[in-house]
Design an enzyme around this catalytic site. Sequence first.
Site, PDB file in Angstrom:
ATOM      1  CG  HIS A   1      10.715  -3.456 -15.944  1.00  0.00           C
ATOM      2  ND1 HIS A   1      10.612  -2.404 -17.030  1.00  0.00           N
ATOM      3  CD2 HIS A   1      10.398  -3.053 -14.816  1.00  0.00           C
ATOM      4  CE1 HIS A   1      10.000  -1.317 -16.335  1.00  0.00           C
ATOM      5  NE2 HIS A   1      10.079  -1.789 -14.966  1.00  0.00           N
TER       6      HIS A   1
ATOM      7  NE  ARG B   1      13.146  -1.024 -13.513  1.00  0.00           N
ATOM      8  CZ  ARG B   1      13.385  -0.247 -14.377  1.00  0.00           C
ATOM      9  NH1 ARG B   1      14.665  -0.505 -15.084  1.00  0.00           N
ATOM     10  NH2 ARG B   1      12.874   0.734 -14.685  1.00  0.00           N
TER      11      ARG B   1
ATOM     12  CG  ASN C   1      11.413  -2.899 -10.584  1.00  0.00           C
ATOM     13  OD1 ASN C   1      11.210  -3.816 -11.413  1.00  0.00           O
ATOM     14  ND2 ASN C   1      11.061  -1.692 -10.410  1.00  0.00           N
TER      15      ASN C   1
ATOM     16  CB  SER D   1      -0.987  -0.044   1.220  1.00  0.00           C
ATOM     17  OG  SER D   1      -1.769  -1.221   1.203  1.00  0.00           O
ATOM     18  N   GLY D   2       1.891   1.110  -0.813  1.00  0.00           N
ATOM     19  CA  GLY D   2       2.938   2.387  -0.835  1.00  0.00           C
ATOM     20  C   GLY D   2       2.125   3.457  -1.831  1.00  0.00           C
ATOM     21  CG  MET D   3       4.792   6.624  -3.007  1.00  0.00           C
ATOM     22  SD  MET D   3       3.456   7.611  -2.038  1.00  0.00           S
ATOM     23  CE  MET D   3       3.088   9.148  -3.117  1.00  0.00           C
TER      24      MET D   3
ATOM     25  N   GLY E   1       0.432   1.183  -4.688  1.00  0.00           N
ATOM     26  CA  GLY E   1      -0.405   0.590  -4.220  1.00  0.00           C
ATOM     27  C   GLY E   1      -1.799   1.832  -3.945  1.00  0.00           C
TER      28      GLY E   1
ATOM     29  CB  ILE F   1       4.091  -3.654  -9.895  1.00  0.00           C
ATOM     30  CG1 ILE F   1       2.825  -3.884 -10.583  1.00  0.00           C
ATOM     31  CG2 ILE F   1       4.952  -2.299 -10.222  1.00  0.00           C
ATOM     32  CD1 ILE F   1       1.888  -2.673 -10.166  1.00  0.00           C
TER      33      ILE F   1
END
Length: 320
Positions: free
Chosen positions: A176, A89, A121, A11-13, A15, A119
């Site tokens: 990526h 990453r 990394n 639930s970071g940026m 999320g 998502i």
Amino acid sequence: MARNKIALIGSGMIGGTLAHLAGLKELGDIVLFDIADGIPQGKGLDIAQSSPVEGFDANLTGASDYSAIEGADVCIVTAGVPRKPGMSRDDLLGINLKVMEQVGAGIKKYAPNAFVICITNPLDAMVWALQKFSGLPANKVVGMAGVLDSSRFRLFLAKEFNVSVQDVTAFVLGGHGDTMVPLARYSTVGGIPLTDLVTMGWVTKERLEEIIQRTRDGGAEIVGLLKTGSAYYAPAASAIEMAESYLKDKKRVLPCAAHLTGQYGVKDMYVGVPTVIGAGGVERVIEIDLNKTEKEAFDKSVAAVAGLCEACINIAPALK
């Protein structure tokens, strides 16, 4: 009819942005999960309080126990440590691999039928490990990378040619990371391939190569500017596009990190390739013809991903 359930693990940026976008698009009810108690609950309440203003109906809740994700139709995984300036990453591998083990166990227990978008990394290695830790079918676990990388490429091209982003298509293959392969030959402006635009005098080969390199460095450029974190608006929008294609069976052709079983000469690895995403998850991997130069660049990217997967096995031998 019951609404879809979307679990956001982390639930970071990213999320929080995912929760807001999923609400605005009314994709379903949303559960924000995070081990940092209070963060998911607070963000869920804040976004829910925007719903009367923005006119969307969705239940938003926050939790710090994996049982809250039970029965989720889609899980989007952002849990882990983000990059800081000077980091690649790949520097995140050891820390985030342990996170993937916990997340995989949670999904396996509570949401075994979900479509999972990773998502975290280093993306290609983390989605590979997450699929193994969760035990979910490989076609139901996918990595968000190509949509984002292609979006960055499209934006830079649109700015260069002073045209709408809607009229630019772009293709990015491979991992990526620094070895990703933006394919000029399969990228177009108004249906005209970039290689033809070079011939037409719209852009030089040298300038096009600069744009391609900026695409490769797209994430690092933002990390360098923010100084305290990494990108979140564009990654969230990219993952939501994938989730929507699954939930609505849109069968969008989207580049993402998919599990390969011999396509492009790659077996049991996740690498960025064009896919069709529908109600069956990754329903098809599209194999495009690569010329010698493109194949060499793609193989180099695959080798970099393979090295990361080997590093994962050294840390967690159970992945072998």
